[in-house]
Design a protein around this motif. Sequence first.
Motif, short mmCIF file in Angstrom:
data_model
loop_
_atom_site.label_atom_id
_atom_site.label_comp_id
_atom_site.label_asym_id
_atom_site.label_seq_id
_atom_site.Cartn_x
_atom_site.Cartn_y
_atom_site.Cartn_z
N ALA A 23 0.86 -1.18 0.00
CA ALA A 23 0.00 0.00 0.00
C ALA A 23 0.90 1.23 0.00
O ALA A 23 1.61 1.48 0.97
N VAL A 24 0.86 1.98 -1.09
CA VAL A 24 1.79 3.10 -1.25
C VAL A 24 1.21 4.35 -0.58
O VAL A 24 0.29 4.99 -1.10
N SER A 25 1.77 4.67 0.58
CA SER A 25 1.21 5.73 1.42
C SER A 25 1.96 7.06 1.30
O SER A 25 1.68 8.01 2.03
N LYS A 26 2.89 7.15 0.36
CA LYS A 26 3.65 8.39 0.17
C LYS A 26 2.71 9.58 -0.01
O LYS A 26 1.68 9.45 -0.68
N PHE A 27 3.07 10.68 0.59
CA PHE A 27 2.31 11.94 0.51
C PHE A 27 0.95 11.87 1.21
O PHE A 27 0.18 12.80 1.13
N PHE A 72 10.79 0.55 0.68
CA PHE A 72 11.20 1.80 0.04
C PHE A 72 11.09 1.62 -1.46
O PHE A 72 11.62 0.64 -2.02
N ILE A 73 10.40 2.55 -2.14
CA ILE A 73 10.11 2.36 -3.57
C ILE A 73 10.56 3.54 -4.44
O ILE A 73 10.31 3.55 -5.64
N GLY A 74 11.21 4.54 -3.83
CA GLY A 74 11.59 5.74 -4.60
C GLY A 74 13.06 5.74 -4.96
O GLY A 74 13.83 4.86 -4.56
N LEU A 158 12.96 -8.64 -8.88
CA LEU A 158 13.00 -7.51 -9.82
C LEU A 158 11.80 -6.60 -9.61
O LEU A 158 10.74 -7.03 -9.16
N MET A 159 11.99 -5.34 -9.97
CA MET A 159 10.90 -4.36 -9.86
C MET A 159 10.90 -3.51 -11.13
O MET A 159 11.95 -3.31 -11.75
N GLY A 160 9.72 -3.04 -11.53
CA GLY A 160 9.68 -2.17 -12.71
C GLY A 160 8.41 -1.35 -12.76
O GLY A 160 7.42 -1.64 -12.09
N MET A 161 8.47 -0.29 -13.55
CA MET A 161 7.34 0.62 -13.76
C MET A 161 7.12 0.77 -15.26
O MET A 161 8.06 1.11 -15.99
N ALA A 162 5.89 0.55 -15.69
CA ALA A 162 5.58 0.66 -17.12
C ALA A 162 5.56 2.13 -17.55
O ALA A 162 5.48 3.04 -16.73
N GLY A 205 3.10 -3.24 -11.36
CA GLY A 205 1.67 -2.97 -11.30
C GLY A 205 1.37 -1.91 -10.25
O GLY A 205 1.82 -2.01 -9.12
N MET A 206 0.64 -0.88 -10.69
CA MET A 206 0.23 0.22 -9.82
C MET A 206 -1.29 0.40 -9.98
O MET A 206 -1.94 -0.43 -10.60
N SER A 207 -1.86 1.47 -9.42
CA SER A 207 -3.32 1.61 -9.42
C SER A 207 -3.95 1.40 -10.80
O SER A 207 -4.97 0.74 -10.92
N GLU A 208 -3.35 1.96 -11.83
CA GLU A 208 -3.96 1.94 -13.16
C GLU A 208 -3.74 0.64 -13.91
O GLU A 208 -4.50 0.29 -14.79
N VAL A 221 2.41 -6.08 -5.99
CA VAL A 221 1.94 -4.87 -6.67
C VAL A 221 2.03 -3.70 -5.71
O VAL A 221 1.92 -3.87 -4.49
N ARG A 222 2.24 -2.51 -6.24
CA ARG A 222 2.41 -1.31 -5.41
C ARG A 222 1.29 -0.34 -5.73
O ARG A 222 1.27 0.25 -6.81
N ILE A 223 0.34 -0.20 -4.81
CA ILE A 223 -0.87 0.54 -5.13
C ILE A 223 -1.10 1.67 -4.13
O ILE A 223 -1.20 1.44 -2.93
N GLY A 224 -1.17 2.89 -4.67
CA GLY A 224 -1.40 4.07 -3.82
C GLY A 224 -2.77 4.67 -4.04
O GLY A 224 -3.68 4.52 -3.21
N THR A 225 -2.94 5.32 -5.17
CA THR A 225 -4.15 6.10 -5.44
C THR A 225 -5.44 5.29 -5.27
O THR A 225 -6.42 5.81 -4.70
N ALA A 226 -5.47 4.06 -5.73
CA ALA A 226 -6.70 3.26 -5.65
C ALA A 226 -7.07 2.94 -4.20
O ALA A 226 -8.21 2.57 -3.93
N THR A 230 -6.21 10.53 -4.36
CA THR A 230 -5.13 11.29 -5.02
C THR A 230 -4.22 11.92 -3.97
O THR A 230 -4.67 12.26 -2.87
N ARG A 231 -2.96 12.05 -4.33
CA ARG A 231 -1.98 12.58 -3.40
C ARG A 231 -2.00 14.10 -3.40
O ARG A 231 -2.08 14.72 -4.46
N SER A 232 -1.92 14.68 -2.21
CA SER A 232 -1.72 16.12 -2.12
C SER A 232 -0.23 16.36 -1.96
O SER A 232 0.39 15.96 -0.98
C1 LIG Z 1 3.79 6.26 -6.36
C2 LIG Z 1 4.27 4.94 -6.78
C3 LIG Z 1 3.39 3.85 -6.89
C4 LIG Z 1 1.90 3.95 -6.66
O1 LIG Z 1 1.26 4.65 -7.69
P1 LIG Z 1 -0.33 4.75 -7.80
O2 LIG Z 1 -0.56 5.10 -9.21
O3 LIG Z 1 -0.76 5.84 -6.86
O4 LIG Z 1 -0.88 3.44 -7.42
C5 LIG Z 1 3.93 2.62 -7.23
N1 LIG Z 1 5.24 2.46 -7.46
C6 LIG Z 1 6.12 3.48 -7.37
C7 LIG Z 1 7.55 3.23 -7.63
C8 LIG Z 1 5.66 4.75 -7.03
O5 LIG Z 1 6.54 5.76 -6.95
#
Ligand SMILES: *Cc1c(COP(=O)(O)O)cnc(C)c1O
Length: 238
Positions: A23-27, A72-74, A158-162, A205-208, A221-226, A230-232
Amino acid sequence: MSSIADNLLKVKGNLPSDVCLVAVSKFHPLEAVLEAYAAGQRVFGESRPQELAAKQSAVAALHLSEPIRWHFIGHLQTNKLKLVLPYASMVESVDSVELLTAIERWAAAHPGSCRDKVNVLLEIHIATEQSKQGFTPEEASALLTGPALWPHIRFCGLMGMATFTDDKDVIRSDFQKLTSLFAALSPRRGECPNLTEDFREMSFGMSEDYPIAVEMGATMVRIGTAIFGTRSLTASVL
Ligand SMILES: *Cc1c(COP(=O)(O)O)cnc(C)c1O
């Protein structure tokens, strides 16, 4: 507006039980983390060192019955390791040899301050955007099948972002780069010092795009917004 608990339940309902939800709780404020915790969530993702350190310290003071596991994901700068390594149960976003070397050195120099081995995922550059970070599949493969230079690091996967796009074909083909690399490396588990039985995770895999990710075999999977909305980007998080 639906509650964090409702959102969490909905997301969980879409995930096979063996897929780890981060659960991505950043911001988002600490209260949001605690709301998700109360609904049963235990693994949280943060992308800013200061925010991770502050949240974990606030949470530690609450003496929760079951611990939170922070991922940590950043992008992690080498001068911020002390804010992350003592607290993170996994660093998912190791994107360079320079960072890996710094983590190895820090862990060797601070044996009491972090776990015996730091759990990491290698971030693979799978997006078509130049701006995204990470190893090429070739670089990651060479590192994982290469010499034992990292006694304080456990390579967990491994980790990745599309690519940031609505085009599902592009997203699929990005994810495919990660799953192909994983499939090529997995049979060699145990043959190489950096590629052990611990090499099990594919975090994508993220929210979308997480339904596609699950379909393609993501184990995490790393899911924040869903979950949190939305992040402020300006609000104080503590
Ligand atoms: C912010 C973030 C996410 C989550 O993104 P959402 O679209 O809010 O689900 C997942 N992975 C990484 C690396 C991120 O920085």
